[in-house]
Design a protein around this motif. Sequence first.
Motif, mmCIF file in Angstrom:
data_model
loop_
_atom_site.group_PDB
_atom_site.id
_atom_site.type_symbol
_atom_site.label_atom_id
_atom_site.label_comp_id
_atom_site.label_asym_id
_atom_site.label_seq_id
_atom_site.Cartn_x
_atom_site.Cartn_y
_atom_site.Cartn_z
ATOM 1 N N LEU A 83 -39.408 4.031 -58.530
ATOM 2 C CA LEU A 83 -40.700 2.948 -59.138
ATOM 3 C C LEU A 83 -41.813 2.755 -58.278
ATOM 4 O O LEU A 83 -41.291 2.390 -56.872
ATOM 5 N N PHE A 117 -45.521 0.819 -58.290
ATOM 6 C CA PHE A 117 -45.892 -0.467 -58.562
ATOM 7 C C PHE A 117 -46.656 -0.753 -58.568
ATOM 8 O O PHE A 117 -47.467 -0.350 -57.378
ATOM 9 N N GLY A 118 -47.081 -1.966 -59.652
ATOM 10 C CA GLY A 118 -48.832 -2.715 -59.393
ATOM 11 C C GLY A 118 -48.932 -3.655 -57.814
ATOM 12 O O GLY A 118 -47.346 -4.109 -58.408
ATOM 13 N N LYS A 119 -49.478 -3.963 -57.867
ATOM 14 C CA LYS A 119 -49.669 -5.161 -56.905
ATOM 15 C C LYS A 119 -49.090 -6.994 -57.741
ATOM 16 O O LYS A 119 -48.646 -8.104 -58.109
#
Lengths: 112, 113
Positions: free
Chosen positions: B101, B103-105
Amino acid sequence: GAGVSQTPSNKVTEKGKYVELRCDPISGHTALYWYRQSLGQGPEFLIYFQGTGAADDSGLPNDRFFAVRPEGSVSTLKIQRTERGDSAVYLCASSSVGGEQFFGPGTRLTVL
Amino acid sequence: AQSVAQPEDQVNVAEGNPLTVKCTYSVSGNPYLFWYVQYPNRGLQFLLKYITGDNLVKGSYGFEAEFNKSQTSFHLKKPSALVSDSALYFCAVTLSGYSTLTFGKGTMLLVSP
């Protein structure tokens, strides 16, 4: 059933030391993932196991980092000659074939 | 390379009001999209996923998300927020259901009483 477990929950070490972080995946999950989460950031991929073999280790930052999964279940992330920049929460996740990843609570590593 | 953007560091909403947490993605191919929630000192908990089919996906705790291919977005929504929804929310993308994956922050959601 039991979820993903990680030990220790916290690890404090000194710069230059060696550490091992353990992950126990959900029983029957063939895929296992390690991620690293720094403060204020989302998790970043480190390494992915399919069974006993590392299917993708492109996220390991350098050769101080190594991970094993000798029997296709428990995995150990090993960090040699730790540096202060290695301080982070190390997350482990597991999944079944085609399934979503389930995460453990993480190990908070602090390098002094 | 794939990426996720969560443009808001924090979202504030009053209890009982609808909430939206934004997510846009970039990927070469058909995305698999996920939302996870993280409570303090706990691991990431899976909320919902989009693989294929209906663009509106329903998940845990009354959350839903809408996949919009033309806008490359996957915003998280809930019709009526609860104080207990306050947590850190992560959007994630992958190119298959059995892969790593990205991920965004993260977006901190704060629901006030």
